[in-house]
Structures are given as C-alpha cells and as structure tokens.
Design a protein around this motif. Sequence first.
Motif, PDB file in Angstrom:
ATOM      1  N   TRP A  65       0.812  -1.198   0.000  1.00 59.62           N
ATOM      2  CA  TRP A  65       0.000   0.000   0.000  1.00 59.62           C
ATOM      3  C   TRP A  65       0.856   1.264   0.000  1.00 59.62           C
ATOM      4  N   TYR A 118      -8.529   0.975   0.815  1.00 56.00           N
ATOM      5  CA  TYR A 118      -9.057   0.763   2.162  1.00 56.00           C
ATOM      6  C   TYR A 118      -9.055   2.096   2.884  1.00 56.00           C
ATOM      7  N   CYS A 248     -12.741  -1.925   2.932  1.00 54.53           N
ATOM      8  CA  CYS A 248     -11.694  -2.377   2.022  1.00 54.53           C
ATOM      9  C   CYS A 248     -12.370  -2.954   0.793  1.00 54.53           C
ATOM     10  N   TRP A 259      -5.839  -7.215   4.908  1.00 51.29           N
ATOM     11  CA  TRP A 259      -6.212  -5.924   5.495  1.00 51.29           C
ATOM     12  C   TRP A 259      -6.713  -6.103   6.928  1.00 51.29           C
TER      13      TRP A 259
END
Length: 272
Positions: A65, A118, A248, A259
């Motif tokens: 991410w 997310y 998410c 996540w």
Amino acid sequence: MKRWRWGLIVVLGIALYTQTPSFNWMKSLVIMSGYSAYEANHSLLKDVGVDVSIPGGMSTLKRDWYPFVITFNDDQGFSRYTGRDSRMTVLYNFGHFPFWRGYSAYYDVDSPYYNSFYGAYAIQTRDGEPFGFAEGEADISEIGLVPTYDMKWLVLSSIGVEIPVFDYEVTQVFEAPLLGGEEWFCFDADMLLNGSAHSYKKDYRAYIQYGIPPARESEIPDYPLVKMRGRIYGKYFEKQDISLFFYCIATDDDVIEEWERTIMAQTEVRFE
C-alpha cells in the motif's frame, strides 16, 4: 565556475529529474502529505474530537500500500448526492507506489492491489438523525450510498471516467467485534465497477497521487469493468453523533483478509 553556470546546471538537473519516474513518486508524497494534513485539520473527525489512526503501507512488511492514509472532506458533494445535509470525511489508501516505476499499483492489472482501496468514512447529518442507522439497526441501502458516491464521483470521475459504473450485491451481513471492543455491523458485497487501467490522454488532478498511467496496447479498452469484493464495518457513536465506517475493496479476497490482519489489527479510534 561562475555562479550563473552553477545555476544553469541546477536548473537543467531539475528539468531532467522531472522527466524521471521517481519525480512522480516524489511529487505524490510531498503534495499529498501536505494536502492530507490540511484536510485533517478541517475534518469532521477533528471537530467532534475523534482520532482515527489507520496505518499505511509503511507499517507492513511488504510492498502493498501507499505509505500513508490520506484525508479528504466533501460535505457539499455528499449532501447533494444523498439529499441529506451532511458532513463527510474520507480516509483512504491505495496500492503501493514504487519510486522507480512512476505510477501506483492502483493502475497495475497484474497486481493484487489493482483498483483497490481501504480506509474509513465519518459522516454526520445536520438533521439530528444517524446516517446509515435507524433505531439501532443498520440501513444497508443508505450505507451503500457511501462507497457508491466515493467510487463513482470521487475516484472514477477523477481519472476521466465520464459515466462511471459501480454496482454491488450484498452477500453476507453479520456482527463482529472490531478494534478489540464492541460489536460492529458488517457486510460483504460483490462489486462490479470500472477498472482504473486506461491510456493517458490529458492530465487529471488524480494523477498527482496515483502517478501517470502506464502505456497500454491501443486495442485494449479504457476503464474495463472489473469484478471486486468489498467489506464494510459500521457503527454509530451517539455521544459524538457520527457514523463511522471502515472499508476495504479489492480484486483479491486475500487482500481483504490481509487488510483485517495487518491494517485493522493496528487501527485505533480515540475519543477526546
């Protein structure tokens, strides 16, 4: 060497650097960190005394991410869309942005983080009634307006999709403990929406954060529809009068489970 020659070398060096992939990476980090800080200081969360701390990609042990979660406010647009005078703060993160490539995994169709996000939503209405909840029960239809508005009119339109598609079907509704505390309402959904893959035509503001989309074969259509999965946790906090949602969406179920394990396990909500 005369001073003007040093100045010329510096100018040429900067000009050359702006043509490298790492310039897009640096521009994204610098601009989005400043912009996010400004938005956070003017957010609904700041005003009601709620601190939502969500880790970014720097907290994990893999290239997954973007380094930090970004804050964005959109009271007027969301109010118009829902027909309820409201305040809305969005916290969001997207796919990893390698400095050597010049664009985020958000565009990368071969990445499990393609088209994925997310974050959290904080919403407060000015009519005194909770958003997404009525008499202690979750209103799935109203909650669904939140990711629909976000994906269609904040995300997809920002990269040039003229008629954005975002459809979903709820597959599971349940309650689950979150953040080591009380039960939260949760639902999973199958989603169909435009993918972010497209050929560059002109500069869009969203390119500041995602970088420039990579070149593609001419016969491949732009913004192809993609099947995705999503999960949303929601809860209304009466004292602060806000509805808070964590979400998410991903093309890969494993990304959502990851996540849960890596991001949500470290997320904190603190009340002042």
